[in-house]
Design an enzyme around this catalytic site. Structure first.
Site, mmCIF file in Angstrom:
data_model
loop_
_atom_site.group_PDB
_atom_site.id
_atom_site.type_symbol
_atom_site.label_atom_id
_atom_site.label_comp_id
_atom_site.label_asym_id
_atom_site.label_seq_id
_atom_site.Cartn_x
_atom_site.Cartn_y
_atom_site.Cartn_z
ATOM 1 C CG ASP A 107 -1.966 3.227 -3.235
ATOM 2 O OD1 ASP A 107 -1.406 2.931 -2.310
ATOM 3 O OD2 ASP A 107 -3.008 3.569 -3.436
ATOM 4 C CG ASP A 163 -8.199 -5.080 -3.307
ATOM 5 O OD1 ASP A 163 -7.480 -4.912 -2.344
ATOM 6 O OD2 ASP A 163 -9.405 -5.120 -3.125
ATOM 7 C CB CYS A 201 -0.035 6.351 11.140
ATOM 8 S SG CYS A 201 -0.930 6.419 9.633
ATOM 9 N N PRO A 226 1.668 7.806 -0.342
ATOM 10 C CG PRO A 226 2.087 9.747 0.651
ATOM 11 C CD PRO A 226 1.517 8.438 0.826
ATOM 12 C CB SER A 234 7.823 9.168 1.994
ATOM 13 O OG SER A 234 6.701 8.887 2.815
ATOM 14 C CE LYS A 235 5.715 4.182 6.248
ATOM 15 N NZ LYS A 235 4.456 5.006 5.820
ATOM 16 C CG ASP A 287 2.419 2.038 6.006
ATOM 17 O OD1 ASP A 287 2.496 2.077 7.278
ATOM 18 O OD2 ASP A 287 2.098 3.115 5.447
ATOM 19 C CB CYS A 347 -0.938 -0.125 1.485
ATOM 20 S SG CYS A 347 -1.567 -1.605 1.347
ATOM 21 C CB ALA A 348 3.467 1.835 -2.157
#
Length: 634
Positions: free
Chosen positions: A131, A158, A237, A103, A105-106, A184, A100-101
């Protein structure tokens, strides 16, 4: 009330916790480094992003941040978001899936780790960044493109049913298992309250109840695709155990010993965190508490699931070692809130073991849990592609006539991997040529019907018709120069620091503006595309101690660098030249419009908002050119 009742914050720290939550989040940046954080590669200021954007005193600093971010030298990334990639322990040969990449930054961090050895243009490993949201995939493309890597592919699926890919291993088709997976997952985001003020208003306990099932399905799909011996990092998060420990516990229970939680307490020395909890309870939107599944009325069975509760068997619970999960609270080190757990795969998943290949596809029903988990047959040829129609990826053959002139003009080394070159069109003239690593080529060739690729590869050449009369219709592209240069044996001019300054500050300098050595080399060369190469002198520590390679053009009497504006600024800063765009100099209106656009992109990248970057995000970092030679922004 909810978090106090769950006891997630240690006694006596709740006021500090709430105080930190109400303060704006400090702005943090990560320097694109091939060393490990925290080797001075990540920095935080004690001021918020809003102040950096708006304060006249910080105008230069803000310009620096925007232009260095655009050219890929720093990433504006929240401190806690840097943790999951670090816990993956990535090596350059790892095959990595970021589920689930967006936006991104990771994802950028994962790509950097693959390239930890700068002398290897094509690491064996790669990152497949996925994504579910088509628009957000273009934001991902934009983020990844800044790093100019041939080892990244952006796909759009998905995550809970991302297809199983195949690769060719010694002439046989084999399933692609990943060495490392970043999972993530989408979450309620209550750890981001310092940044996303809306969460304060929108937060309810039912947010977590709605997300738990999806999070578990994504995690299950992840561990299925993980190689035995590989590791998957699960992160959110959110501070809520329903989205955190409950998902991990359910996953461990289903795995029947195939997975275990790794003890990462020594991996990031200096990081403060709370161990995972081993007991929690559930609260409905109306404020009703349930301690156990048996208490849940049947009318609520669709909303509340058994996997949301802690395991009942104390022995089983102890064996799970949920205390190895890490929960980072905002007041620990002035960050956002975050949860992370590292899973290691010890054996195939039990449901994959029980049903050998070739078993008819059927749903396997766990207690209260059904999921179609067997290898899926490839979809029929008429795959339904959603979102924009993407151009195809077409690999060139070794004897493609394009190579004839390229080969002789640039004197490509015999080891140049021609088979890794691709274009984005079947018909007509090839406009741009891209390169991918050998392993990504393998993935692309064997799965074109199975997956929806949004973007891959790094641009290495662009068609430039003016060049045809000088012997080659393709000019070098700056973004691919570090990948390509090791194979180029001619058209290279060695330049000094002073030469670089001239080339980056003057529009079209005459050849005689160069110092003697470079001038002599340039005079010997026919017109067309060139590499301008600065090699550091260890005896002169005042000059940059890293190599610089710029694409250029040798004209009839002049020479020029072909470098996007933000990259020019970057190299000039390295050489100690002040590059500050004065508001007056640009004309107020265009300056404001530009600032506005940059601010928007900056907020989107950091907050992961939806961004509509046109088809494939093509040419985002390329200067606008007319017949490939006149730069409108220099």
């Amino acid at each position: 009330h909810y978090y106090k009742e769950l006891g997630l914050v240690p006694d006596g720290e709740f006021d500090q916790f709430m105080e930190a939550m109400r303060e704006p989040l400090p702005s943090t940046i990560r320097i694109t480094g091939y060393k490990r954080y925290p080797d001075e590669q990540a920095w935080h200021t004690n001021i918020s992003r809003k102040i950096i954007r708006k304060s006249p005193l910080l105008e230069k600093f803000h310009q620096f941040l925007v232009s260095e971010t655009e050219s890929g030298n720093i990433s504006r990334q929240e401190a806690v978001s840097m943790i999951p990639p670090l816990l993956l322990s990535i090596q350059p040969h790892h095959k990595i899936l970021d589920m689930c990449a967006a936006p991104g930054s990771k994802t950028a961090q994962l790509i950097e780790m693959l390239h930890s050895d700068m002398d290897i243009p094509f690491p064996e490993g790669f990152v497949i960044a996925n994504d579910v949201d088509n628009k957000r995939c273009y934001l991902l493309v934009h983020q990844a493109k800044r790093l100019n890597s041939p080892c990244i592919m952006v796909v759009n699926h998905d995550a809970s049913c991302i297809p199983t890919l195949q690769v060719d291993v010694d002439g046989k088709k084999d399933v692609l298992y990943y060495d490392r997976i970043l999972c993530d997952v989408p979450c309620s985001g209550d750890g981001t309250m310092r940044k996303n003020i809306d969460v304060w208003k929108k937060w309810t306990t039912s947010n977590s109840l709605h997300l738990h099932g999806l999070q578990l399905r994504i995690a299950v799909r992840g561990v299925e695709q993980l190689a035995v011996g590989g590791r998957m990092v699960y992160s959110t998060c959110s501070l809520n155990p329903i989205e955190d420990e409950a998902v991990i516990a359910a996953l461990l229970e289903k795995s029947e010993g195939a997975l275990e939680l790794a003890d990462c307490s020594g991996d990031l020395p200096g990081l403060k965190w709370m161990p995972g909890v081993t007991s929690w309870k559930l609260m409905t939107k109306e404020g009703q508490w349930f301690l156990d599944w048996s208490e849940v009325p049947s009318s609520r069975h669709t909303q509340i699931r058994p996997t949301m509760f802690p395991p009942k068997d104390p022995e089983k619970l102890a064996d799970m070692h949920l205390e190895r999960c890490m929960r980072i609270l905002p007041h620990h080190q002035n960050t956002g809130g975050f949860f992370v757990a590292v899973l290691v795969k010890k054996a195939p998943m039990p449901w994959n073991k029980r049903y050998p290949k070739g078993t008819p596809q059927e749903a396997i029903h766990f207690k209260h849990f059904s999921l179609s988990l067997l290898p899926r047959p490839p979809p029929s040829k008429k795959i339904k592609l959603f979102g924009y129609k993407e151009d195809p990826f077409v690999f060139l053959t070794e004897d493609d006539p394009v190579f004839t002139t390229i080969q002789s003009f640039y004197d490509l080394a015999p080891g140049f991997p021609k088979l890794n070159v691709l274009t984005r069109t079947h018909d007509g003239k090839k406009r741009h040529l891209y390169m991918v690593s050998k392993e990504l080529r393998n993935v692309l060739l064997n799965n074109s019907e199975r997956m929806k690729v949004i973007n891959t590869g790094v641009k290495v050449w662009s068609r430039n018709s003016d060049g045809e009369e000088f012997g080659c219709a393709f000019r070098l592209a700056q973004e691919g120069i570090y990948t390509l240069q090791p194979y180029i044996r001619s058209r290279i001019i060695q330049v000094s620091v002073e030469d670089v300054k001239v080339l980056l500050t003057q529009e079209n300098p005459f050849l005689n503006k160069l110092e003697d050595k470079a001038h002599a080399q340039a005079k010997e060369m026919v017109m067309g595309s060139i590499v301008l190469k600065y090699i550091p002198n260890p005896n002169n520590p005042a000059e940059p101690q890293c190599p610089i390679q710029l694409c250029g053009w040798r004209g009839k009497t002049s020479i020029r660098a072909f470098v996007p504006r933000n990259e020019r600024f970057h190299y000039l800063r390295m050489l100690g030249v002040e590059v500050f765009r004065d508001k007056q100099g640009l004309g107020q209106k265009s300056k404001d419009a530009e600032t506005e656009a940059n601010d928007k992109m900056e907020r989107d990248v950091e907050e992961g908002e939806d961004v509509d970057l046109e088809n494939g995000g093509e040419n985002l970092s390329e200067p606008q050119t007319d017949s490939g030679l006149k730069e409108s922004s220099s």
